[in-house]
Design an enzyme around this catalytic site. Sequence first.
Site, short mmCIF file in Angstrom:
data_model
loop_
_atom_site.label_atom_id
_atom_site.label_comp_id
_atom_site.label_asym_id
_atom_site.label_seq_id
_atom_site.Cartn_x
_atom_site.Cartn_y
_atom_site.Cartn_z
N GLY A 58 2.22 6.46 -19.33
CA GLY A 58 1.74 5.78 -20.54
C GLY A 58 1.56 4.28 -20.36
O GLY A 58 0.89 3.64 -21.17
N GLU B 267 -3.53 -7.48 -6.73
CA GLU B 267 -2.17 -8.01 -6.89
C GLU B 267 -1.96 -9.26 -6.05
O GLU B 267 -1.40 -10.26 -6.53
CB GLU B 267 -1.14 -6.95 -6.52
CG GLU B 267 -1.08 -5.78 -7.48
CD GLU B 267 -0.27 -4.61 -6.96
OE1 GLU B 267 0.32 -4.71 -5.85
OE2 GLU B 267 -0.22 -3.57 -7.65
N ASP C 239 1.20 3.83 2.77
CA ASP C 239 1.75 3.37 4.06
C ASP C 239 3.24 3.05 4.00
O ASP C 239 3.96 3.29 4.96
CB ASP C 239 1.02 2.10 4.53
CG ASP C 239 -0.41 2.34 4.97
OD1 ASP C 239 -0.74 3.48 5.32
OD2 ASP C 239 -1.18 1.37 4.98
N THR C 240 3.71 2.45 2.89
CA THR C 240 5.06 1.87 2.92
C THR C 240 5.98 2.20 1.75
O THR C 240 7.13 1.77 1.74
CB THR C 240 4.97 0.33 3.01
OG1 THR C 240 4.41 -0.18 1.81
CG2 THR C 240 4.16 -0.12 4.21
N LYS C 241 5.50 2.97 0.76
CA LYS C 241 6.32 3.23 -0.43
C LYS C 241 7.64 3.92 -0.08
O LYS C 241 8.68 3.60 -0.66
CB LYS C 241 5.53 4.10 -1.41
CG LYS C 241 6.31 4.50 -2.64
CD LYS C 241 5.50 5.26 -3.67
CE LYS C 241 4.51 6.21 -3.09
NZ LYS C 241 3.72 6.92 -4.07
N ARG D 56 0.88 -1.17 0.00
CA ARG D 56 0.00 0.00 0.00
C ARG D 56 0.91 1.21 0.00
O ARG D 56 1.56 1.53 1.00
CB ARG D 56 -0.90 -0.03 1.24
CG ARG D 56 -1.83 1.15 1.37
CD ARG D 56 -2.98 1.04 0.39
NE ARG D 56 -4.04 1.96 0.78
CZ ARG D 56 -4.60 2.83 -0.04
NH1 ARG D 56 -4.20 2.90 -1.29
NH2 ARG D 56 -5.55 3.62 0.38
N GLY D 57 0.99 1.88 -1.13
CA GLY D 57 1.94 2.97 -1.31
C GLY D 57 1.87 4.05 -0.24
O GLY D 57 2.90 4.49 0.26
#
Length: 198
Positions: free
Chosen positions: A68, A102, A38-40, A35-36
């Site tokens: 793109g 995913e 939270d953890t990216k 989950r970007g």
Amino acid sequence: MPRLLAPCSKLAYTRYIRKPTIPNPNRCDIFINHRGIDTKKTISGLLYDHFNRLRLNSFLDSKSLKPGDRLFVEINAAIKECSVGVAVFSPRYCDSYFCLHELTKLMENKKRVIPIFCDIKPSELCVKDDGTCSDAEIERFQSALEEAKYTVGLTFDTSNGDWSKFLAMASDAVTKNLLDVEEERLRSINPTYKHISA
């Protein structure tokens, strides 16, 4: 006396020293599901950078996709190509359709998945029906999440955890699983294959 190799260096030895061929640049060794929000910028980003330093091709959407690119096409292709998935579970993970999609693709493609429970316990993870998904899709998401919850993984508390120790543990777990997957692949090609230690 032969030098003992840690899992990370053993993988690098197996892929790059003993067989010094240029790896396929499009191949994805590791798919990082996260989950970007939270953890990216923490765990997921650190893992991506660390694996790339080890010359392992990782997929992290924010670093692997370019303007793109078609999201589902690229993500599904990376999942299909990957050898190992890393699912970084966090407090808002289950709020994301993409995370659950995913994870479900990883499980349905029978990929090895290493769960990392970051600031959350497995029992706290559940699929929420917000009315945007079909019943069949919700069921697929729940099944994949349950399978991941009952897979041995790692836990990490971002406020009290030792980042360096965690990174080493996660790296060792992933590279060991990559080696296991490669051995299984070699055995499927040649049933008489036997591992010879370096």
